[in-house]
Design a protein around this motif. Structure first.
Motif, PDB file in Angstrom:
ATOM      1  N   GLY A  37      45.469  40.881  65.431  1.00 25.83           N
ATOM      2  CA  GLY A  37      45.220  39.512  65.029  1.00 25.83           C
ATOM      3  C   GLY A  37      44.521  39.328  63.708  1.00 25.83           C
ATOM      4  O   GLY A  37      44.044  38.233  63.406  1.00 25.83           O
ATOM      5  N   ASN A  38      44.446  40.380  62.872  1.00 21.11           N
ATOM      6  CA  ASN A  38      43.830  40.206  61.559  1.00 21.11           C
ATOM      7  C   ASN A  38      44.617  39.177  60.757  1.00 21.11           C
ATOM      8  O   ASN A  38      45.832  39.314  60.570  1.00 21.11           O
ATOM      9  N   HIS A  39      43.918  38.157  60.273  1.00 19.88           N
ATOM     10  CA  HIS A  39      44.617  37.037  59.622  1.00 19.88           C
ATOM     11  C   HIS A  39      43.866  36.507  58.410  1.00 19.88           C
ATOM     12  O   HIS A  39      44.062  35.351  58.011  1.00 19.88           O
ATOM     13  N   HIS A  40      43.014  37.320  57.807  1.00 21.19           N
ATOM     14  CA  HIS A  40      42.337  36.925  56.574  1.00 21.19           C
ATOM     15  C   HIS A  40      42.837  37.812  55.438  1.00 21.19           C
ATOM     16  O   HIS A  40      42.973  39.025  55.603  1.00 21.19           O
ATOM     17  N   ALA A  41      43.086  37.209  54.280  1.00 23.83           N
ATOM     18  CA  ALA A  41      43.733  37.905  53.169  1.00 23.83           C
ATOM     19  C   ALA A  41      42.738  38.732  52.373  1.00 23.83           C
ATOM     20  O   ALA A  41      41.585  38.321  52.171  1.00 23.83           O
ATOM     21  N   PRO A  42      43.145  39.895  51.887  1.00 20.87           N
ATOM     22  CA  PRO A  42      42.285  40.664  50.982  1.00 20.87           C
ATOM     23  C   PRO A  42      42.221  40.000  49.612  1.00 20.87           C
ATOM     24  O   PRO A  42      43.058  39.170  49.257  1.00 20.87           O
ATOM     25  N   ALA A  43      41.210  40.389  48.842  1.00 24.63           N
ATOM     26  CA  ALA A  43      41.097  39.976  47.446  1.00 24.63           C
ATOM     27  C   ALA A  43      41.439  41.165  46.563  1.00 24.63           C
ATOM     28  O   ALA A  43      41.072  42.303  46.866  1.00 24.63           O
ATOM     29  N   ALA A  44      42.151  40.921  45.472  1.00 18.60           N
ATOM     30  CA  ALA A  44      42.520  41.958  44.515  1.00 18.60           C
ATOM     31  C   ALA A  44      41.894  41.623  43.172  1.00 18.60           C
ATOM     32  O   ALA A  44      41.951  40.478  42.721  1.00 18.60           O
ATOM     33  N   ALA A  45      41.292  42.623  42.527  1.00 16.23           N
ATOM     34  CA  ALA A  45      40.604  42.353  41.266  1.00 16.23           C
ATOM     35  C   ALA A  45      40.513  43.616  40.435  1.00 16.23           C
ATOM     36  O   ALA A  45      40.564  44.734  40.956  1.00 16.23           O
ATOM     37  N   ARG A  46      40.365  43.406  39.160  1.00 14.77           N
ATOM     38  CA  ARG A  46      40.037  44.479  38.232  1.00 14.77           C
ATOM     39  C   ARG A  46      38.545  44.393  37.987  1.00 14.77           C
ATOM     40  O   ARG A  46      38.030  43.407  37.452  1.00 14.77           O
ATOM     41  N   VAL A  47      37.796  45.411  38.394  1.00 13.10           N
ATOM     42  CA  VAL A  47      36.337  45.430  38.264  1.00 13.10           C
ATOM     43  C   VAL A  47      35.979  46.512  37.258  1.00 13.10           C
ATOM     44  O   VAL A  47      36.049  47.700  37.556  1.00 13.10           O
ATOM     45  N   GLY A  48      35.602  46.087  36.055  1.00 14.53           N
ATOM     46  CA  GLY A  48      35.389  47.067  34.999  1.00 14.53           C
ATOM     47  C   GLY A  48      36.700  47.774  34.699  1.00 14.53           C
ATOM     48  O   GLY A  48      37.712  47.147  34.395  1.00 14.53           O
ATOM     49  N   ASP A  49      36.697  49.106  34.814  1.00 12.78           N
ATOM     50  CA  ASP A  49      37.899  49.897  34.571  1.00 12.78           C
ATOM     51  C   ASP A  49      38.629  50.255  35.847  1.00 12.78           C
ATOM     52  O   ASP A  49      39.521  51.109  35.830  1.00 12.78           O
ATOM     53  N   HIS A  50      38.279  49.623  36.959  1.00 12.85           N
ATOM     54  CA  HIS A  50      38.831  50.005  38.248  1.00 12.85           C
ATOM     55  C   HIS A  50      39.537  48.823  38.912  1.00 12.85           C
ATOM     56  O   HIS A  50      39.006  47.716  38.952  1.00 12.85           O
ATOM     57  N   GLY A  51      40.720  49.090  39.450  1.00 18.09           N
ATOM     58  CA  GLY A  51      41.368  48.114  40.314  1.00 18.09           C
ATOM     59  C   GLY A  51      40.857  48.288  41.726  1.00 18.09           C
ATOM     60  O   GLY A  51      40.807  49.415  42.252  1.00 18.09           O
TER      61      GLY A  51
ATOM     62  N   ALA B 120      35.681  36.557  56.735  1.00 17.57           N
ATOM     63  CA  ALA B 120      36.650  35.607  56.187  1.00 17.57           C
ATOM     64  C   ALA B 120      37.217  36.122  54.868  1.00 17.57           C
ATOM     65  O   ALA B 120      36.793  37.167  54.345  1.00 17.57           O
ATOM     66  N   ASP B 121      38.162  35.381  54.307  1.00 14.09           N
ATOM     67  CA  ASP B 121      38.789  35.778  53.039  1.00 14.09           C
ATOM     68  C   ASP B 121      37.725  35.966  51.965  1.00 14.09           C
ATOM     69  O   ASP B 121      36.962  35.026  51.674  1.00 14.09           O
ATOM     70  N   PRO B 122      37.650  37.144  51.345  1.00 18.51           N
ATOM     71  CA  PRO B 122      36.686  37.329  50.255  1.00 18.51           C
ATOM     72  C   PRO B 122      37.224  36.772  48.942  1.00 18.51           C
ATOM     73  O   PRO B 122      38.422  36.504  48.796  1.00 18.51           O
ATOM     74  N   THR B 123      36.322  36.598  47.992  1.00 14.57           N
ATOM     75  CA  THR B 123      36.698  36.206  46.642  1.00 14.57           C
ATOM     76  C   THR B 123      35.894  37.044  45.667  1.00 14.57           C
ATOM     77  O   THR B 123      34.805  37.535  45.991  1.00 14.57           O
ATOM     78  N   VAL B 124      36.403  37.239  44.472  1.00  8.11           N
ATOM     79  CA  VAL B 124      35.707  37.982  43.428  1.00  8.11           C
ATOM     80  C   VAL B 124      35.385  37.023  42.296  1.00  8.11           C
ATOM     81  O   VAL B 124      36.280  36.383  41.733  1.00  8.11           O
TER      82      VAL B 124
ATOM     83  N   GLY C  35      28.013  39.179  33.919  1.00  4.88           N
ATOM     84  CA  GLY C  35      29.138  39.815  33.262  1.00  4.88           C
ATOM     85  C   GLY C  35      30.018  40.645  34.173  1.00  4.88           C
ATOM     86  O   GLY C  35      31.024  41.205  33.723  1.00  4.88           O
ATOM     87  N   LEU C  36      29.674  40.726  35.462  1.00  5.95           N
ATOM     88  CA  LEU C  36      30.438  41.523  36.417  1.00  5.95           C
ATOM     89  C   LEU C  36      30.829  40.661  37.608  1.00  5.95           C
ATOM     90  O   LEU C  36      29.972  39.965  38.173  1.00  5.95           O
ATOM     91  N   GLY C  37      32.084  40.693  37.969  1.00  5.44           N
ATOM     92  CA  GLY C  37      32.524  39.919  39.122  1.00  5.44           C
ATOM     93  C   GLY C  37      32.076  40.557  40.419  1.00  5.44           C
ATOM     94  O   GLY C  37      32.412  41.711  40.703  1.00  5.44           O
ATOM     95  N   GLU C  38      31.312  39.829  41.199  1.00  2.00           N
ATOM     96  CA  GLU C  38      30.896  40.314  42.514  1.00  2.00           C
ATOM     97  C   GLU C  38      31.915  39.889  43.566  1.00  2.00           C
ATOM     98  O   GLU C  38      32.728  39.008  43.332  1.00  2.00           O
ATOM     99  N   VAL C  39      31.866  40.512  44.743  1.00  2.00           N
ATOM    100  CA  VAL C  39      32.734  40.119  45.846  1.00  2.00           C
ATOM    101  C   VAL C  39      31.895  39.336  46.845  1.00  2.00           C
ATOM    102  O   VAL C  39      30.797  39.756  47.213  1.00  2.00           O
TER     103      VAL C  39
ATOM    104  N   ILE D  84      51.524  43.663  45.035  1.00  2.00           N
ATOM    105  CA  ILE D  84      51.476  42.859  46.251  1.00  2.00           C
ATOM    106  C   ILE D  84      50.649  43.602  47.292  1.00  2.00           C
ATOM    107  O   ILE D  84      50.875  44.792  47.537  1.00  2.00           O
ATOM    108  N   TYR D  85      49.705  42.887  47.907  1.00  2.00           N
ATOM    109  CA  TYR D  85      48.856  43.483  48.944  1.00  2.00           C
ATOM    110  C   TYR D  85      48.965  42.605  50.188  1.00  2.00           C
ATOM    111  O   TYR D  85      48.664  41.415  50.150  1.00  2.00           O
ATOM    112  N   VAL D  86      49.400  43.225  51.283  1.00  2.00           N
ATOM    113  CA  VAL D  86      49.694  42.486  52.509  1.00  2.00           C
ATOM    114  C   VAL D  86      48.767  42.961  53.621  1.00  2.00           C
ATOM    115  O   VAL D  86      48.687  44.162  53.906  1.00  2.00           O
ATOM    116  N   MET D  87      48.071  42.012  54.246  1.00  2.00           N
ATOM    117  CA  MET D  87      47.240  42.305  55.417  1.00  2.00           C
ATOM    118  C   MET D  87      48.092  42.150  56.674  1.00  2.00           C
ATOM    119  O   MET D  87      48.667  41.088  56.919  1.00  2.00           O
TER     120      MET D  87
END
Length: 419
Positions: A49-63, A106-110, A117-121, A401-404
């Motif tokens: 029953g997992n139904h919350h979407a992941p967040a995708a981001a580029r954080v510094g030099d890392h995806g 719940a659905d995270p955001t970045v 200067g750095l996007g937190e989650v 594309i990232y699918v939960m």
């Protein structure tokens, strides 16, 4: 492969809908190919029953992918940070077993909530709190209590107009909480019903200041608030049923930002953000869902893409609700349908539509015609309850594309078009 329909039936559907139906596991000539980049090792036992979407981001030099993993009561739930290149776990912040439920994270955001200067989650949990984490290490930087568990993404924006971003969280019971980056509370407001649709901040009335829109489940109320918490307008029960999906954007030529909703009763509607007046509404069938709003086909006018329990995806003229095309994504008797997402998946400078079905299909569609270009189905018939997440995490010029899935696994897919 699960058998859904014969070749003749698919051909008839394609003719009736005015779209070519292709891509079912390679049975037809396809406009491209979906390939699996990785599948995460995050499945939870006895849980679908997992139904919350992941967040995708580029954080510094890392995806990075931030995956909210729920589980059966008393099991292991957590917010996980995954390496976007291979799906390995970078860090995990667990939810206490007593709070581990189907809604645990719940659905995270970045977002850079503290202007360092750095996007937190950021994410809200069933521990009745909204939290912010240093994205590389998972160290908690911010934690504020809520009156109930959070169901939607926290919103990070300058709502009050003081040139400083706030963290806005709306819990499942409809209480709005606005926090400063130092954790102090700006204002709160307890609403009359639960909240499932994603709240949003924008300058809805084009007056130079941001407002907050919240859609309620009970009765389908829609309300816009000024930055100081004063109510700008409220529309009581304009949609006859609960708002379960909500998105915002420019739907016509006027300066106001529009609000689009999908309801349990099947209504898709667009509302003027300045006045609250309904611009149009259309019944598409039970459990209507919307998310992608924009000029997908490049004709200079925005579209709104809507699904419903009937398994179909529709492209609607966002200015008036006219159906431009309709495509059946699955003929199975599904319990619901997530809304689609939109992004440039192949680097040609034009958008594609990526849609998931409740019975586990992921399809890429041509936004001009609704033609299915490619389809992926994971083995095991695992359900999907939430929209795909799209983002260029490796900076190659195309969105991944990232699918939960319902079992808690995240599958990373890449789309390659022919030619």
């Amino acid at each position: 492969m699960r058998f859904r329909t014969g070749l003749a039936i698919v051909a008839v559907i394609g003719i009736l809908l005015g779209a070519t139906v292709v891509g079912f596991e390679g049975l037809f000539d396809s406009g491209g190919e979906l390939t699996v980049r990785w599948t995460s090792d995050t499945a939870r036992p006895n849980m679908n029953g997992n139904h919350h979407a992941p967040a995708a981001a580029r954080v510094g030099d890392h995806g990075m992918i931030f995956a909210p993993i729920s589980g059966a009561g008393g099991s292991t739930c957590a917010l996980l940070a995954l390496n976007a290149s291979n799906g390995s776990t970078v860090w995990s912040d667990p939810v206490a077993p007593a709070n581990c439920t189907i809604h645990s994270v719940a659905d995270p955001t970045v977002a850079d909530y503290d202007a360092d200067g750095l996007g937190e989650v950021l994410a809200a949990t069933t521990e009745e709190a909204v939290l912010a984490y240093e994205p590389h290490t998972g160290t908690q930087e911010f934690r504020q209590n809520l009156s109930d568990y959070g169901y939607t993404q926290p919103v990070v924006a300058d709502l009050t107009g003081d040139d400083t971003k706030e963290v806005i969280a709306v819990d499942v019971q409809g209480t709005i909480s606005v926090f400063r980056p130092d954790g102090t509370t700006v204002w709160t407001n307890r609403l009359a019903s639960y909240t499932w649709g994603q709240p949003a901040v924008a300058d809805f009335d084009s007056d130079g200041a941001n407002e907050l829109v919240v859609g309620l489940g009970g009765g389908g109320n829609l309300t816009v608030y000024e930055g100081d918490g004063r109510r700008r307008w409220k529309r009581a029960a304009p949609f006859d049923s609960s708002i379960t999906w909500m998105t915002t954007g420019q739907a016509d030529g006027d300066p106001a930002i529009e609000i689009a909703v999908g309801t349990t009763g099947g209504v898709v509607a667009v509302v003027d953000g300045a006045s609250g007046d309904s611009e149009w509404r259309r019944d598409v069938g039970d459990l209507a869902a919307v998310r992608a709003l924009g000029d997908g086909d490049g004709d200079g006018a925005p579209e709104l893409y809507a699904t419903a329990k009937d398994g179909a995806l529709r492209s609607l003229d966002a200015s008036n609700g006219t159906i431009e095309w309709e495509t059946t994504l699955t003929s199975a008797d599904v319990g619901m349908m997530p809304p689609p997402s939109m992004a440039d998946l192949d680097g040609d400078g034009e958008s594609e539509i990526v849609a998931a079905t409740n019975d586990g299909l992921v399809s890429v569609l041509n936004p001009n015609s609704g033609e299915i270009l490619a389809t992926y189905e994971r083995a095991g018939e695992v359900p999907i309850y939430v929209h795909p997440t799209v983002g260029d995490t490796d900076r190659d010029g195309t969105a991944e594309i990232y699918v939960m899935y319902g079992d808690g696994r995240v599958v990373a897919l890449a789309y390659h078009s022919q030619g």
